[in-house]
Design a protein around this motif. Structure first.
Motif, PDB file in Angstrom:
ATOM      1  N   LEU A 245     -42.964  83.147  80.348  1.00 19.09           N
ATOM      2  CA  LEU A 245     -42.988  83.308  78.902  1.00 19.09           C
ATOM      3  C   LEU A 245     -43.145  84.782  78.536  1.00 19.09           C
ATOM      4  N   ALA A 246     -44.017  85.466  79.288  1.00 14.33           N
ATOM      5  CA  ALA A 246     -44.198  86.902  79.052  1.00 14.33           C
ATOM      6  C   ALA A 246     -42.909  87.665  79.340  1.00 14.33           C
ATOM      7  N   GLU A 247     -42.253  87.314  80.436  1.00 18.74           N
ATOM      8  CA  GLU A 247     -41.014  88.003  80.815  1.00 18.74           C
ATOM      9  C   GLU A 247     -39.923  87.779  79.769  1.00 18.74           C
ATOM     10  N   MET A 248     -39.771  86.538  79.314  1.00 19.39           N
ATOM     11  CA  MET A 248     -38.758  86.272  78.286  1.00 19.39           C
ATOM     12  C   MET A 248     -39.061  87.025  76.996  1.00 19.39           C
ATOM     13  N   SER A 249     -40.349  87.120  76.656  1.00 16.81           N
ATOM     14  CA  SER A 249     -40.718  87.859  75.451  1.00 16.81           C
ATOM     15  C   SER A 249     -40.324  89.325  75.587  1.00 16.81           C
ATOM     16  N   SER A 250     -40.603  89.902  76.749  1.00 15.02           N
ATOM     17  CA  SER A 250     -40.254  91.305  76.966  1.00 15.02           C
ATOM     18  C   SER A 250     -38.753  91.534  76.959  1.00 15.02           C
ATOM     19  N   LEU A 251     -37.988  90.513  77.315  1.00 13.73           N
ATOM     20  CA  LEU A 251     -36.524  90.620  77.278  1.00 13.73           C
ATOM     21  C   LEU A 251     -35.975  90.501  75.863  1.00 13.73           C
ATOM     22  N   GLY A 252     -36.854  90.236  74.899  1.00  9.73           N
ATOM     23  CA  GLY A 252     -36.424  90.117  73.522  1.00  9.73           C
ATOM     24  C   GLY A 252     -35.882  88.762  73.147  1.00  9.73           C
ATOM     25  N   LEU A 253     -36.141  87.760  73.970  1.00 13.40           N
ATOM     26  CA  LEU A 253     -35.649  86.417  73.669  1.00 13.40           C
ATOM     27  C   LEU A 253     -36.554  85.737  72.650  1.00 13.40           C
ATOM     28  N   PRO A 254     -36.024  84.746  71.940  1.00  9.86           N
ATOM     29  CA  PRO A 254     -36.823  84.070  70.907  1.00  9.86           C
ATOM     30  C   PRO A 254     -37.853  83.131  71.531  1.00  9.86           C
ATOM     31  N   VAL A 255     -39.062  83.629  71.739  1.00  6.50           N
ATOM     32  CA  VAL A 255     -40.154  82.862  72.343  1.00  6.50           C
ATOM     33  C   VAL A 255     -41.269  82.717  71.311  1.00  6.50           C
ATOM     34  N   PRO A 256     -41.708  81.501  71.003  1.00  2.00           N
ATOM     35  CA  PRO A 256     -42.849  81.352  70.093  1.00  2.00           C
ATOM     36  C   PRO A 256     -44.048  82.122  70.644  1.00  2.00           C
ATOM     37  N   PRO A 257     -44.736  82.893  69.814  1.00  2.00           N
ATOM     38  CA  PRO A 257     -45.844  83.715  70.325  1.00  2.00           C
ATOM     39  C   PRO A 257     -46.996  82.855  70.814  1.00  2.00           C
ATOM     40  N   GLY A 258     -47.779  83.450  71.716  1.00  2.85           N
ATOM     41  CA  GLY A 258     -48.912  82.728  72.260  1.00  2.85           C
ATOM     42  C   GLY A 258     -49.724  83.594  73.191  1.00  2.85           C
ATOM     43  N   PHE A 259     -50.545  82.971  74.004  1.00  8.33           N
ATOM     44  CA  PHE A 259     -51.334  83.708  74.992  1.00  8.33           C
ATOM     45  C   PHE A 259     -51.614  82.809  76.185  1.00  8.33           C
ATOM     46  N   THR A 260     -51.921  83.457  77.300  1.00  5.67           N
ATOM     47  CA  THR A 260     -52.215  82.764  78.551  1.00  5.67           C
ATOM     48  C   THR A 260     -53.635  83.071  78.982  1.00  5.67           C
ATOM     49  N   ILE A 261     -54.422  82.046  79.254  1.00 10.47           N
ATOM     50  CA  ILE A 261     -55.743  82.191  79.867  1.00 10.47           C
ATOM     51  C   ILE A 261     -55.531  82.111  81.373  1.00 10.47           C
TER      52      ILE A 261
END
Length: 892
Positions: free
Chosen positions: A30-46
Motif C-alpha cells: 500500500l505504501a509502495e502504490m501510494s508512492s507511485l502516485g496510484l489512487p490508494v485510500p489513505p491510511g496507516f500501518t501498525i
C-alpha cells in the motif's frame, strides 16, 4: 521514540515495498502504490513489532502507540476532508491484518468502522442514499460483533432471514432503508442480550477493539494451522492496516473486484478476475452473487450475458488496465489486485505477488524472461522446487468434490484410485486381470514389493515419511499415504474401518499422496504434463547448478525413469530390494538360515546369476553414467520367514528338519533390528554374501561394457561402517574378488570402493576411513535415526507434535537437521577431504530430494545428491537455486 505507525496515501508514504518484514505484505505494498502516485485510500500501518510486543506483554500496547495512531487518523482526515467520529462528514475506516507472508482468510477484518447512530445519519445525508447508509451500518454491527465482541455470525443471520421471511422477501437487495434501520435496531438488541452490555458507539473504542481483534487473530487456530502447514514462524507477527473506507456499493456506477495480471491457472498473459457492480468486497468473497468477468474476451468465452467491466465502465477499465501493467512492470511479477470503484472513481486496495499453479509459474517465469522483465536466474528462482511434484504425478482435479474418510502423512506425491486389497498377492493377481487396486496395509515389508509394484497406490496405518512404504513408493513413483492411524484394518475379515464406516475389499477409494488424504470412491483426476516451459526452466537450472544429481534406483523401471528425469547416474542401488522378487526370497532365507558356510554358498550360487543379470541391466540402462551399488543392508528380520508355511518351504530347500529351522529363526530374531545384525556386520559374519555380490557386480560390469561399448566403473558401497577396520576387512575381500574376475575374464575392471556414512562415529572418524575409502555417501535417513536416537518407522506418532510445539523446525526425516545431523555431515566432509582431497561426497537418503536439504548439501560442498527418480527434477532445480543464491550472497 520508536516509530510504531507508518502512514500512506495522498501520493506519498512513510514506508515502501522493501519494508515487508516491518509493515507486512499489505502495508508495504500500500505504501509502495501510494508512492507511485496510484489512487490508494489513505491510511496507516501498525507494525509487526507491535504484534510481538502485544504477545510479550500480556496483550498490551507500547505506551506511545495510541498517540501515534491518533496522529495518523488525523492525517487520513486531512487527506479525505473528513473527521473520525464527525457528525457532519464522518470518516469511516477498515481494519485489516497484513503479515509478511500472505495468509488469505486466516485473520480477521472489520469494515465500515466509525458508524454509530449519529454518523450513520451523516452518511445517509452526504451520500443521498439512506438505504446504503443503514445497510453499511448493519454490515458493520454484524462484522464487528462477530470479530471483536464474540457474538457469532448466526445470531444476525437468524434475525435477517426471519425478517425477510415475514415480509416474503428473498434477497437482501429487496430491503429498503426503513427495513435496514429496523434490522440495525434488532442487531443491537441481540448484542445486548448476548453480552449484557450495549454495542459500542464510541468510534475510538471501536477502533481499538478492532485493532486488538486483528492482533488476537494471529493466534487463532486456523492461523496457527496455516503457519504450520506453510512453515511461517509465529515470531513474524502481523501488522494492522487502518484505511479510509471506499464504497463499491453506492449504486450502479460503483463496483468491487479482484484481478490477476496473468492467468494464475495457466500463466496466460491476459487479465484474469471478476467483479460485482454495487457491492462491497465481502460480497465477492462470499459468493452470494454471481460475479462478472473483467474483459469482453473472458465474458464471451464464458458465454455470460452479464456486462464485463470493460463494457460497463470503459474509462475505469482502461485506467485499471494501465495500473495493472504499471504494477506488473514495477514488481516484475504477476500481481494479485483488489480494487473498488466508488461512483466512477477507481481505488486500489491491494497488490501482491499472486499465487499460481506450478504449471502457471513455469509459463510466467519463462515468458517474463523472454520479455526481458526478469533474468533467466530470476526465472529459475521463481519456481517452488518442491511444487514440481504437481507436474510429475497425476493429481486430483482441484475443483473435484472430496469425501475425506481419513488423513495420514503425504508420503509419496500424486493421486491414485482403485479397489481396496489387503495383501500383495491379491494386488498382483488383480493387476494381471487389468484391475486397478490400492494396497492397504497396517505396514509394508520388503516382501510386499510385488504388491506395491502392482498397486496404483499404497495406504498404511503405521509408519512415517521414511518408513518402508514411503521410501519404496517414492522410488516407484507410486502415490502413498502412510501413518493414517485413525484407520483400523481387520485382515481376517477383509475390512477397513474409516470415519465410522466399514470398507470392504473391492470398495473403491482414492489416495492423495500430496496431501495425505484418503477419499471415498473415485475422484476426477488430472494427468501430468511436462510442457516446454518445464524443459526450458530445467535447461537454465542445469546450466547453473554445481551439485550433481543422481537417483536411488535398483530396478530397470526406476533406472529408466531416473534417466528420463535427468539423473546423472545412480547414487544408491539397494540390493536387498532385488532379493524379494519371485523365488529369490526362499534362496536368501536358505542362505541366512543355513548353519554352515557350505549351506550358505549353495544358496548363494542360486542367487549369483540373478544378481549378475540385475546389474547388467542397470549398467546398460545407465551406460556411461556412474552406478553406486550398496551391498546387502537389510535388518536381518526382514529376511526371516514369518509363518509355518514359509519355514517349511525353507526347511525343504535346505533338506533340514522343520523344528531345527524354527529354532534357528528364533535364535536370529532381534529386539531392535534397525540397530542390529545388518549392513557390514552381516558381511563380516557371512563374508560369502558380499563376495557373491562383488562377483556379480564385476562380471556384470565386464559384460555391460562389452555390450554397450562404453566403460563401466561401478562404485561398490559398504554400508553401516563404524570403524576403518570393518571397511578394510571387507574391502580386502572385494579386491580379491575383483582380481579373480579379472583373471577369469581376461579384462581390466575399473571400480571404486567406498562407504555409506550413516553412524555418528563414522562422521567423527571420517579421516581414518578416508585413508581406505574412495568415496563417501551420507545415508542421512539412518544418520538422523542414530543421531536423534529416534526410530524412523515410529517417529510419525510424535514428531508432528514436536514441530507443532516449535521444539523442532521441521521433521528431521523430511528436511535435514542442519544443526545436528548437518554438523555431523560437515565434520565427515571436512575430515574426509583433509585426508583425501579428491574424495567423492554425496548423500543418498530421502533428504536428497528435499529442496532445503539440497541447499545445505550445496553449502557444504558435496559432489552430488541422490534421490528417488521422481524427485530428480526437484533436486536439479533446488541445486540451481542454491548456486544462484550462493553467488548472489558472495557479491553482496
Amino acid at each position: 521514540m520508536t516509530q510504531w505507525v507508518y502512514s500512506f496515501g495522498g501520493r506519498s508514504a512513510e514506508g515502501e515495498a522493501g519494508m515487508k518484514n516491518l509493515l507486512g505484505g499489505k502495508g508495504a505494498n500500500l505504501a509502495e502504490m501510494s508512492s507511485l502516485g496510484l489512487p490508494v485510500p489513505p491510511g496507516f500501518t501498525i507494525t509487526t513489532e507491535v504484534c510481538n510486543y502485544y504477545y510479550d506483554n500480556a496483550e498490551s500496547y507500547p505506551a506511545d502507540l495510541r498517540e501515534q495512531a491518533a496522529a495518523a487518523v488525523s492525517r487520513i482526515g486531512e487527506i479525505t476532508g473528513k473527521g473520525f467520529g464527525d457528525t457532519e462528514n464522518p470518516l469511516l475506516v477498515s481494519v485489516r491484518s497484513g503479515a509478511r507472508a500472505s495468509m488469505p482468510g486466516m485473520m480477521d477484518t472489520v469494515l465500515n468502522l466509525g458508524l454509530n447512530d449519529e454518523t450513520v445519519e451523516a452518511l445517509a445525508k452526504n451520500s443521498g442514499d439512506r438505504r446504503f447508509a443503514y445497510d453499511s451500518y448493519r454490515r458493520f454491527i454484524q462484522m464487528y460483533s462477530d470479530v471483536v465482541l464474540g457474538v457469532e455470525h448466526h445470531n444476525f443471520e437468524e434475525i435477517l432471514e426471519l425478517y425477510k421471511e415475514e415480509r416474503s422477501l428473498t434477497l437482501d437487495t429487496d430491503l429498503g432503508a426503513d427495513d435496514w434501520e429496523h434490522i440495525v435496531a434488532a442487531f443491537k438488541v441481540r448484542v445486548e442480550e448476548e453480552l449484557g452490555s450495549s454495542f459500542p458507539l464510541d468510534v475510538n473504542e471501536q477502533l481499538w477493539g478492532a485493532i486488538g481483534a486483528v492482533f488476537g487473530s494471529w493466534m487463532n487456530q486456523r492461523a496457527i494451522t496455516y503457519r504450520r502447514l506453510h512453515e511461517i514462524p509465529a515470531t513474524w507477527g502481523t501488522a494492522v492496516n487502518v484505511q479510509a473506507m471506499v464504497f463499491g456499493n453506492m449504486g450502479e456506477d460503483s463496483a468491487t473486484g479482484v484481478a490477476f495480471t496473468r492467468n494464475p491457472s495457466t500463466g496466460e498473459k491476459a487479465l484474469y478476475g471478476e467483479f460485482l457492480i454495487n457491492a462491497q468486497g465481502e460480497d465477492v468473497v462470499a459468493g452470494i452473487r454471481t460475479p462478472q468477468d473483467l474483459t469482453e474476451a473472458a465474458r464471451e468465452a464464458a458465454g455470460s450475458d452479464k456486462a464485463s467491466l470493460e463494457r460497463a465502465m470503459p474509462e475505469t477499465f482502461s485506467e485499471f488496465v494501465g495500473i495493472c501493467d504499471q504494477l506488473e512492470n514495477h514488481y516484475r511479477d504477476m500481481q494479485d489486485l483488489e480494487f473498488t470503484v466508488e461512483q466512477g472513481k477507481l481505488w486500489m486496495l491491494q497488490t501482491r505477488s499472486g499465487k499460481r499453479t506450478t504449471k502457471a509459474a513455469l509459463k510466467i517465469a519463462v515468458d517474463m524472461a523472454a520479455e526481458g522483465l526478469i533474468t533467466q536466474d530470476e526465472a529459475v528462482l521463481r519456481i517452488d522446487a518442491g511444487a514440481l511434484d504437481q507436474l510429475l504425478h497425476p493429481m486430483i482435479d482441484p475443483d473435484a468434490p472430496r469425501t475425506i474418510i481419513a488423513n495420514g502423512l503425504p508420503a509419496s506425491p500424486g493421486a491414485a484410485q482403485g479397489e481396496i486389497v489387503f495383501n500383495s498377492d491379491d494386488a498382483e493377481r488383480l493387476k494381471a486381470e487389468g484391475r486397478a487396486v490400492i494396497l492397504v496395509r497396517v505396514e509394508t515389508s520388503p516382501e510386499d514389493i510385488h504388491g506395491m509394484h502392482a498397486a496404483e497406490g499404497i495406504l498404511t496405518t503405521r509408519g512415517g515419511m521414511t518408513s518402508h512404504a514411503a521410501v519404496v513408493a517414492r522410488g516407484m513413483g507410486k502415490p502413498c499415504v502412510s501413518g493414517a492411524g485413525m484407520l483400523r484394518i481387520n485382515y481376517a475379515k477383509g475390512e477397513m474401518l474409516a470415519a465410522g464406516r466399514i470398507f470392504k475389499e473391492g470398495d473403491i477409494i482414492t489416495v492423495d499422496g500430496s496431501t495425505g488424504q484418503v477419499l471415498e470412491g473415485r475422484v476426477n483426476m488430472l494427468q501430468p504434463e511436462l510442457s516446454g516451459d518445464f524443459g526450458q526452466i530445467m535447461e537454465w537450472a542445469d546450466s547453473r547448478r554445481v551439485l550433481g544429481v543422481r537417483a536411488n534406483a535398483e530396478t530397470p523401471l526406476d533406472a529408466r525413469a531416473a534417466r528420463e528425469f535427468g539423473a546423472e547416474g545412480i547414487g544408491l542401488s539397494r540390493t536387498e530390494h532385488m532379493f524379494f522378487d519371485g523365488d529369490r526370497i526362499t534362496s536368501v532365507r536358505q542362505m541366512i538360515l543355513a548353519d554352515d558356510e557350505a549351506g550358505r554358498r549353495k544358496a548363494l550360487d542360486k542367487l549369483l546369476p540373478m544378481q549378475r543379470e540385475d546389474f547388467i541391466e542397470l549398467f546398460e540402462i545407465m551406460a556411461g553414467l556412474p552406478v553406486t551399488i550398496r551391498l546387502l543392508d537389510p535388518p536381518l528380520h526382514e529376511f526371516l520367514p514369518h509363518d509355518a508355511e514359509e519355514i517349511a518351504e525353507v526347511a525343504e530347500g535346505l533338506g533340514a528338519d522343520v523344528d531345527k529351522v524354527t529354532a534357528r529363526v528364533e535364535l536370529l530374531k532381534e529386539l531392535n533390528p534397525m540397530l542390529g545384525h545388518r549392513g557390514c556386520r552381516l558381511g563380516i559374519s557371512y563374508p560369502e554374501i558380499y563376495e557373491m555380490q562383488a562377483q556379480a557386480i564385476f562380471e556384470a560390469a565386464a559384460e555391460a561394457a562389452k555390450k554397450t561399448g562404453q566403460p563401466v566403473t561401478p562404485e561398490v558401497m559398504i554400508p553401516l561402517i563404524a570403524t576403518k577396520a570393518e571397511f578394510d576387512l571387507l574391502k580386502e575381500r572385494i579386491d580379491a574378488v575383483a582380481d579373480k574376475v579379472r583373471a577369469d575374464k581376461g579384462v581390466e575392471i575399473e571400480y571404486q570402493t567406498g562407504t555409506m556414512i550413516e553412524l555418528p562415529r563414522a562422521c567423527l572418524r571420517a579421516g581414518e576411513i578416508a585413508e581406505s575409502a574412495e568415496f563417501f555417501s551420507f545415508g542421512t535417513n539412518d544418520l538422523t535415526q542414530t543421531a536423534f536416537g529416534i526410530s524412523r518407522d515410529d517417529a510419525a506418532s510424535f514428531l508432528g507434535t514436536y514441530v507443532e510445539k516449535g521444539l523442532l523446525e521441521a521433521d528431521p526425516f523430511i528436511s535435514i537437521d542442519t544443526g545436528g545431523v548437518g554438523e555431523l555431515v560437515s565434520i565427515g566432509c571436512e575430515r574426509g577431504r583433509a585426508v583425501r582431497p579428491d574424495i567423492k561426497l554425496g548423500i543418498c537418503g530421502e533428504h536428497g530430494g528435499d529442496p532445503a536439504s539440497v541447499r545445505f548439501c550445496h553449502e557444504v560442498g558435496l559432489t552430488y545428491v541422490s534421490c528417488s527418480p521422481y524427485r530428480v527434477p526437484i533436486a536439479r532445480l533446488a541445486a540451481a537455486q542454491a548456486a544462484i543464491a550462493g553467488d548472489a550472497g558472495s557479491t553482496d
